[in-house]
Enzyme design. Structure first.
Site, PDB file in Angstrom:
ATOM      1  N   ASP A  30       0.824  -1.206   0.000  1.00 50.36           N
ATOM      2  CA  ASP A  30       0.000   0.000   0.000  1.00 50.36           C
ATOM      3  C   ASP A  30       0.860   1.258   0.000  1.00 50.36           C
ATOM      4  O   ASP A  30       2.088   1.191   0.022  1.00 50.36           O
ATOM      5  CB  ASP A  30      -0.958  -0.010   1.202  1.00 50.36           C
ATOM      6  CG  ASP A  30      -0.209  -0.241   2.511  1.00 50.36           C
ATOM      7  OD1 ASP A  30       0.912   0.270   2.645  1.00 50.36           O
ATOM      8  OD2 ASP A  30      -0.738  -0.957   3.386  1.00 50.36           O
ATOM      9  N   ASP A  99       0.291   4.790 -14.202  1.00 53.85           N
ATOM     10  CA  ASP A  99      -0.072   3.875 -15.271  1.00 53.85           C
ATOM     11  C   ASP A  99      -1.467   4.265 -15.732  1.00 53.85           C
ATOM     12  O   ASP A  99      -2.358   4.475 -14.908  1.00 53.85           O
ATOM     13  CB  ASP A  99      -0.102   2.440 -14.729  1.00 53.85           C
ATOM     14  CG  ASP A  99       0.408   1.434 -15.730  1.00 53.85           C
ATOM     15  OD1 ASP A  99      -0.100   1.446 -16.853  1.00 53.85           O
ATOM     16  OD2 ASP A  99       1.291   0.648 -15.369  1.00 53.85           O
ATOM     17  N   ASP A 208      -0.743   1.937 -21.084  1.00 59.85           N
ATOM     18  CA  ASP A 208      -0.859   0.493 -21.237  1.00 59.85           C
ATOM     19  C   ASP A 208      -1.334   0.116 -22.648  1.00 59.85           C
ATOM     20  O   ASP A 208      -2.292   0.707 -23.158  1.00 59.85           O
ATOM     21  CB  ASP A 208      -1.894   0.014 -20.202  1.00 59.85           C
ATOM     22  CG  ASP A 208      -1.940  -1.481 -20.065  1.00 59.85           C
ATOM     23  OD1 ASP A 208      -0.962  -2.055 -19.561  1.00 59.85           O
ATOM     24  OD2 ASP A 208      -2.963  -2.082 -20.454  1.00 59.85           O
ATOM     25  N   GLU A 262       3.275   1.555 -23.966  1.00 56.18           N
ATOM     26  CA  GLU A 262       3.619   0.139 -24.092  1.00 56.18           C
ATOM     27  C   GLU A 262       3.230  -0.314 -25.497  1.00 56.18           C
ATOM     28  O   GLU A 262       2.097  -0.084 -25.928  1.00 56.18           O
ATOM     29  CB  GLU A 262       2.872  -0.668 -23.031  1.00 56.18           C
ATOM     30  CG  GLU A 262       3.355  -2.102 -22.973  1.00 56.18           C
ATOM     31  CD  GLU A 262       2.366  -3.040 -22.298  1.00 56.18           C
ATOM     32  OE1 GLU A 262       2.800  -4.085 -21.819  1.00 56.18           O
ATOM     33  OE2 GLU A 262       1.156  -2.733 -22.260  1.00 56.18           O
ATOM     34  N   HIS A 334       6.509  -6.009 -14.392  1.00 55.52           N
ATOM     35  CA  HIS A 334       5.566  -6.921 -13.738  1.00 55.52           C
ATOM     36  C   HIS A 334       5.015  -7.989 -14.683  1.00 55.52           C
ATOM     37  O   HIS A 334       4.249  -8.841 -14.247  1.00 55.52           O
ATOM     38  CB  HIS A 334       4.417  -6.090 -13.158  1.00 55.52           C
ATOM     39  CG  HIS A 334       3.666  -5.387 -14.246  1.00 55.52           C
ATOM     40  ND1 HIS A 334       4.215  -4.364 -14.993  1.00 55.52           N
ATOM     41  CD2 HIS A 334       2.421  -5.577 -14.745  1.00 55.52           C
ATOM     42  CE1 HIS A 334       3.344  -3.962 -15.892  1.00 55.52           C
ATOM     43  NE2 HIS A 334       2.241  -4.676 -15.764  1.00 55.52           N
ATOM     44  N   ASP A 335       5.335  -7.904 -15.973  1.00 55.79           N
ATOM     45  CA  ASP A 335       4.845  -8.901 -16.933  1.00 55.79           C
ATOM     46  C   ASP A 335       5.921  -9.915 -17.319  1.00 55.79           C
ATOM     47  O   ASP A 335       5.648 -10.841 -18.085  1.00 55.79           O
ATOM     48  CB  ASP A 335       4.377  -8.218 -18.225  1.00 55.79           C
ATOM     49  CG  ASP A 335       3.145  -7.368 -18.014  1.00 55.79           C
ATOM     50  OD1 ASP A 335       2.358  -7.687 -17.102  1.00 55.79           O
ATOM     51  OD2 ASP A 335       2.977  -6.379 -18.753  1.00 55.79           O
TER      52      ASP A 335
HETATM   53  C1  NOJ Z   1      -0.070  -4.689 -20.180  1.00 54.44           C
HETATM   54  C2  NOJ Z   1       0.160  -4.692 -18.706  1.00 54.44           C
HETATM   55  O1  NOJ Z   1       1.513  -4.430 -18.459  1.00 54.44           O
HETATM   56  C3  NOJ Z   1      -0.286  -6.035 -18.208  1.00 54.44           C
HETATM   57  O2  NOJ Z   1       0.079  -6.272 -16.876  1.00 54.44           O
HETATM   58  C4  NOJ Z   1      -1.777  -6.131 -18.397  1.00 54.44           C
HETATM   59  O3  NOJ Z   1      -2.202  -7.415 -18.019  1.00 54.44           O
HETATM   60  C5  NOJ Z   1      -2.181  -5.879 -19.844  1.00 54.44           C
HETATM   61  N1  NOJ Z   1      -1.479  -4.787 -20.437  1.00 54.44           N
HETATM   62  C6  NOJ Z   1      -3.628  -5.579 -19.939  1.00 54.44           C
HETATM   63  O4  NOJ Z   1      -3.899  -4.350 -19.340  1.00 54.44           O
END
Ligand code: NOJ
Length: 573
Positions: A30, A99, A208, A262, A334-335
């Site tokens: 948090d 974001d 995003d 992105e 994070h992906d």
């Molecule tokens: C890209 C983001 O980085 C990812 O974490 C997300 O699941 C997808 N876009 C959909 O928003």
């Protein structure tokens, strides 16, 4: 206000809030937790933060399913607490970007609920089409493997259920309906969202999957053999993408804010259509090409890590964007599974740290704006293999189903998941060797802590003068004091080598820099290029000894013995 290029001098730290630090003891990261760690982040030499979504969300995609664009998820805190974080970050000299998910919302968003009513002014804010009872409007599939359309009842003005078979498009989870950017009123609403945060003082946005916001008119069928993301040729970089981005940019320009978009599937040539400094609609772009140095397309389709492949992509982007646009530099987010478990080496503790330093030097001294993901600076690694039900991420489950449907065994699929699951990057940050790695005082964190936390944690790493965070600090400090690293040319001296990465940065009127990085598990002998050694080289950073005597006189020695994953950084005239 005139647009400046201040984003070129930033070094970002990405916070994925749920797993960063829990300040109120409920097991979930948090803003109180973040507030307490701002000094630590700043001490790394970072001067900007990117927050993964902090908005209210049912967490079907951990915040990327936004239910309200102009508020903070109560699990994370309040708007007032966010403002406090923002002010403190600014006071410490850090910019803050949010974001922003413009491609889709949560299906719990009020806009979506309104769009269910055919007479609502928001009826066309999402991509609704009629299908038949059994057949969706076209053959597109979600990029999170699975169907791309969901059938859903809609309502007539009198409240009765429409007799048509209505479907909405979702390029991600079923709970993430795609917004219809072709609708001018929606675009206005999204501009207001941007103003809301910019008025509060944020410095920009990470946008995003922004390259998916314009879909081809008529939504034609996609290439049938594509298992996931079918239709991509019609929704990625669609016909109005530049137009819509230009429109959104007018808002950020009013505030001298920055944007980083992105961009899955992006090539350097296509990137210039959006980030060329002569007519930019975004300042920066995240591409994914270098993240395929160990796979075909996605980490789920694993190959052996190839340093040559990695360098090829680095080189292509450095060359193509030079003087025309600005690069983003990253290895984790994070992906992506943890980079040490992919491009580095975790065979021993020593090799883990050494390869972590090698990877840091491999990207941080290139031209561009670097991004560091939480925990990367201490060399966090992938989780041990888990049972399917232990993975929280929807993508892990959908990809599991896809692999099984393609005939892979359960065992084999789980081995792919262990390597590739996004969950690997989402376990709590390991702060100390206290219970739950000091992430939370709750008995149980929302997601498991990596069992290696007793060894790998911030407290341990900081206590070691030769540790990884110390190395990040040194490399970033070096970078920040020289315009060479911002403006100098980049050249890879041995693009074909699978074990050595050696690159230079040069700028007229300044000392040049030679970065030498071994990617070998063995001791290796190498030779410095004759022309550079002849000019005399002075060692300024060495990963095996964070306390180099940078005042030592230059040498002309060409022969070098490198320990496994050793890095040496030299200056030369
Ligand atoms: C890209 C983001 O980085 C990812 O974490 C997300 O699941 C997808 N876009 C959909 O928003």
């Amino acid at each position: 206000m005139p647009k400046t290029d201040w984003y070129k001098d930033l070094v970002f730290y990405q916070i994925w809030p749920r797993s960063f630090c829990d300040g109120d003891g409920d097991g979930i990261g948090d803003l109180t937790g973040v507030l307490g760690k701002l000094d630590y982040i700043r001490s790394l030499g970072v001067n900007a933060l990117w927050f993964s979504p902090l908005y209210p969300s049912p967490q079907d995609d951990y915040g990327y399913d936004i239910a309200d664009y102009c508020a903070i998820n109560p699990e994370y805190g309040t708007l007032a607490q966010f403002q406090e974080v923002l002010e403190k970050a600014h006071a410490l000299g850090m910019k803050v970007i949010m974001d922003l998910v413009l491609n889709h919302t949560s299906n719990q968003h009020a806009w979506f609920l309104e769009s269910l009513h055919l007479d609502s002014p928001k009826a066309d804010w999402y991509i609704w089409r009629r299908g038949t009872d059994k057949k969706p409007p076209n053959n597109w599939t979600s990029t999170f493997p699975g169907p791309g359309w969901e059938k859903r009842e809609r309502y007539n003005a009198d409240g009765s259920v429409s007799s048509d078979a209505w479907y909405y498009l979702h390029l991600f989870a079923v709970e993430q309906p795609d917004l219809n950017h072709d609708c001018p009123a929606l675009r206005e609403a999204l501009k207001d969202v941007q103003r809301f945060w910019l008025d509060m003082g944020v410095d920009g946005f990470r946008e995003d999957v922004i390259t998916y916001i314009s879909k081809k008119e008529g939504l034609p069928n996609g290439f049938p053999l594509m298992p996931a993301g079918r239709g991509m040729e019609h929704f990625s970089q669609g016909p109005n993408l530049r137009k819509y981005l230009a429109e959104y940019r007018t808002v950020v320009d009013e505030y001298d804010a920055m944007t980083v978009g992105e961009a899955p599937g992006m090539t350097p040539q296509n990137a210039l259509r959006y980030i060329d400094q002569n007519a930019p609609v975004l300042d920066l772009m995240f591409h994914f090409q270098h993240m395929t140095a160990d796979c075909i397309g996605l980490a789920w389709v694993k190959t052996r890590f190839s340093l040559r492949k990695l360098k090829k992509v680095f080189n292509a982007w450095q060359q193509a964007l030079r003087g025309r646009a600005w690069n983003t530099l990253y290895l984790e987010n994070h992906d992506q599974p943890r980079v040490l478990s992919r491009f580095g080496c975790t065979d021993t503790e020593e090799l883990r740290v050494a390869s972590g330093k090698a990877l840091a030097a491999a990207y941080l001294l290139q031209q561009g704006t670097p991004f560091i993901y939480q925990g990367q600076e201490i060399g966090m690694t992938n989780l041990p293999p888990l049972a399917l039900e232990e993975y929280p991420d929807v993508v892990t489950h959908n990809t599991y189903d896809l692999f099984r449907s393609l005939g892979f065994s359960h065992k084999r699929t789980m081995a792919h998941a262990a390597y590739a699951a996004r969950d690997n990057a989402r376990s709590p940050v390991q702060w100390s060797s206290a219970p739950n790695a000091g992430f939370t005082t709750a008995e149980k964190p929302w997601f498991m802590v990596n069992p290696n936390y007793k060894t790998i944690n911030v407290a341990n790493a900081l206590a070691d003068p030769n540790g990884l965070p110390q190395w990040y600090k040194q490399v970033l400090a070096l970078r920040s004091v020289r315009t060479l690293f911002r403006d100098g040319t980049y050249r890879d001296l041995c693009p074909r080598s699978q074990t050595l990465y050696m690159y230079t940065r040069e700028l007229p009127g300044e000392q040049s820099c030679l970065v030498v990085i071994s990617f070998s598990k063995k001791v290796t002998q190498i030779q410095l290029p004759k022309a550079i050694a002849a000019r005399g080289v002075q060692l300024v950073l060495d990963s095996t000894n964070n306390a180099v005597d940078a005042t030592a006189p230059p040498t002309h020695e060409r022969n070098l013995t490198l320990k496994p994953y050793q890095v040496q950084v030299y200056f030369y005239q």
